[in-house]
Design a protein around this motif. Sequence first.
Motif, PDB file in Angstrom:
ATOM      1  N   ALA A 182       0.958  -1.151  -0.005  1.00 40.97           N
ATOM      2  CA  ALA A 182      -0.051  -0.039  -0.005  1.00 40.97           C
ATOM      3  C   ALA A 182       1.033   1.205  -0.026  1.00 40.97           C
ATOM      4  O   ALA A 182       0.683   2.274  -0.867  1.00 40.97           O
ATOM      5  CB  ALA A 182      -0.707   0.102   1.282  1.00 40.97           C
TER       6      ALA A 182
ATOM      7  N   PHE B 176       1.838   9.415  -5.745  1.00 40.44           N
ATOM      8  CA  PHE B 176       1.899  10.768  -5.319  1.00 40.44           C
ATOM      9  C   PHE B 176       2.947  11.310  -5.956  1.00 40.44           C
ATOM     10  O   PHE B 176       2.942  12.424  -6.638  1.00 40.44           O
ATOM     11  CB  PHE B 176       2.265  11.143  -3.721  1.00 40.44           C
TER      12      PHE B 176
ATOM     13  N   MET C 248       2.588   1.859  -3.238  1.00 39.60           N
ATOM     14  CA  MET C 248       1.461   2.357  -4.176  1.00 39.60           C
ATOM     15  C   MET C 248       1.148   3.984  -4.218  1.00 39.60           C
ATOM     16  O   MET C 248       1.396   4.515  -4.828  1.00 39.60           O
ATOM     17  CB  MET C 248       0.058   1.407  -4.194  1.00 39.60           C
ATOM     18  N   LEU C 249       1.274   4.202  -2.799  1.00 38.42           N
ATOM     19  CA  LEU C 249       0.834   5.478  -2.477  1.00 38.42           C
ATOM     20  C   LEU C 249       2.071   6.656  -2.671  1.00 38.42           C
ATOM     21  O   LEU C 249       1.805   7.534  -3.619  1.00 38.42           O
ATOM     22  CB  LEU C 249       0.621   5.865  -1.018  1.00 38.42           C
TER      23      LEU C 249
END
Lengths: 283, 239, 288
Positions: A255, A263, A258-259
């Motif tokens: 996660a 971003f 991915m973030l």
Amino acid sequence: MTLRPFALRSPTPMPGWGLSFGVMMTTLSVIVLVPMAALLWRGFIGFGPAEMWEVVNRPRVWSALALSFRAALIASVFNLVFGVALAWVLVRYRFPGKRIIDAAVDLPFALPTAVAGIALTAIYAPNGFFGAALDQAFGLKVAYTELGIWIALVFVGLPFVVRTVQPVIEEIDRETEEASATLGATRLRTLTHVVLPTLTPAALTGFALALARSVGEYGSVIFIAGNLPNVTEIAPLLIVIRLEEFDYDGAVAIAIAMLSISFTMLLVINLIQIMSRRRMGAV
Amino acid sequence: MNIEIEEISKEFGATAALHPVSLSIPSGTLVALLGPSGSGKTTLLRILGGLEFPTAGRVLFDGSDATGLTVQERRAGFVFQSYALFRHMTVFDNIAYGLRARPRKTRPPAAEIARRVTRLLDLIKLPDIGARYPSQLSGGQRQRVALARALAIEPRMLLLDEPFGALDAKVRRELRQGLRDIHDTTGLTTVFVTHDQEEAMELADLVVVMSMGRIEQVGKPEDIRARPKTAFVREFITS
Amino acid sequence: MTETTLPLRWRPATTEPALVRWGLTVLCLAVLGVLLFAPLIAVFAEALRDGVALAIASLSEPDARSAIRLTLLVAAVVVPLNAAFGIAAAWAITKFDWRGKPLVLTLIDLPFSVSPVVAGLMFVLLFGANSALGAWLVAHGYPIVFAVPGIMLATLFITFPFVARELIPVMLEQGRAEEEAALTLGATGWRMFFTVTLPNIRWALLYGVLLCNARAMGEFGAVAVVSGKIRGQTTTMPLMIEMFYNEYLSVAAFTMAALLALLAFVTLTLKTALEWRYADQLAANHRH
């Protein structure tokens, strides 16, 4: 309005500051900030950067991340081009049923993703209407391949570019197009040199929104993807799988990866946008 | 280049913007189309520029039929009321636009384009603003850049739609003289649209007074002042 | 008067050649047909494949009914809460000047760029049985994850920006003058809000609520992670679709999907009606 140095807000007789600011910050904290912090805390402090890297740096995770971002990019680029064209058609051309088509563009916003997922699978599966036809005509398989993921993500991201570009096209000063023509430019040159540059910032906004949405998309993809590890397994699905195995640290690591990637991408798009806006000056 | 307008009319749906009008403009004249809003003056200008197609009638440039020429083929330098500068391009790129848009065979080399743009910036007395964007200019500067951009294509005529409409009184007077000077140096047949009778009278060689899609009177400023043909003209030029 | 015939090659300077116009229009309609309309038709075709009676029967099954009830319950809780948050946020942001506004605006938009699955994961970490808070809550009889409150929290996160984003541009555009006038006339804060502000923003509010509701009822990824998918208890309509689908209960899955598609129709119709009638009172970036 400028603020005095060190003042949180400028004085005003308007009532409701305490209540509205309080409700806003409390809700924002409970719903968004604390959960977000819980994720980061668990990843960086509970688990550790090195350990997270070890989880992410495996072929299956890399190929899931690569697939998610590649498919999202491809679908969003398609939506960028198609969205600008569709917005142009909807604003400039007249054809029967235009208002209904215009309203229908928002369907992906209103239709639940699971519905879209099983519906797309039904028509693009090997025994589905389009799926069978494409297979027979070109030997092309859509459902349960990466192509199917692209189609689901195109569906999900379709309205973003159209809806950001449409109002800009409506406000184009027709005289600039006429000016270009009086200066001898062909229609094609007017479109590429005069019209498109003015649409760029809005188109990029829509592109970024579509990209952000499709990178994380889950519901519409998992039905059509086939979910084969290393081949058609998207990153959000891998998080779900880790969770089902009660491997929370693994889920958190993916996660956070991915973030961070999304971003960074959004930041880059933002910078490009600021540059292209600045070039046009303040008007 | 002389311009011959023969029985030109224009209808938008059921409403007639121009009843058949005829007008002959000798080469090198500075003409004002004068009238209140809705008089058809801008429509007439746009027909000359190829931006509108007349419902009936012909336009002749130097005696040959130009009615069917496309905007691109007319080579009319057109200055728009809003100036219509390309706001994502520098002043330099704006002025160079028409030259760069030419097909490869007739396109001047980059150095030649740069030379011409510099000359035009000198002509409009703004030599140092080439690198700026339109949003960084004052209203008067924008108008002059629009004029330079129109002149860059070596137009056969100059068409201006309310060229001073959006400017304050002082700038307006300065720019009037500027337009007169540019007209006199280039010798181009120039047509401009205005609703300001003082501006028309002061600037133009020939004034065309229009009302409700018809030409009321054509003449030199002093003639129109001395002998207004209709009640409308008399009222309009004294207001 | 001699009509001048329009030469074929002459056309207004702001249009493309007819061939290009028609070509582009047909191409766009074709893509929309393949991508938007075909799936929609497929949903209803698959649902009604074995007849209307069977489709309706599949909805009256207890699991299906409890899924419908849960989805309605979630929306009934989430939508008013987000509307309240949206109004408060829009008020604080548009009626006052304060430091850090851009940061707060970015944070409000944050849920748009977070994958629903990651959103669900956050709540599992915070309230799951292996966190201190989660364990305590479970011990005291208030489980959040794999229970209805978790579904509501995850849905709140996903739909968080909808109402606020709709109201902020509208209220910015309307300015503060009317509220200030009401204050000088002696209105109290709440009176001013209900008699001046609310009437001005009601259509934008309704618009935001519509979109929020559509997303709340249709959310899949975030809810899938936190719900635990307990049949009859924590299964919403979209999750039920997945279960039916994976069990090859095609008619049941597509009938449930058709029900949600009808909801999408209603949403789109109301939304379009609002755009046509009250365009001037909706956010500037919406059209018509």
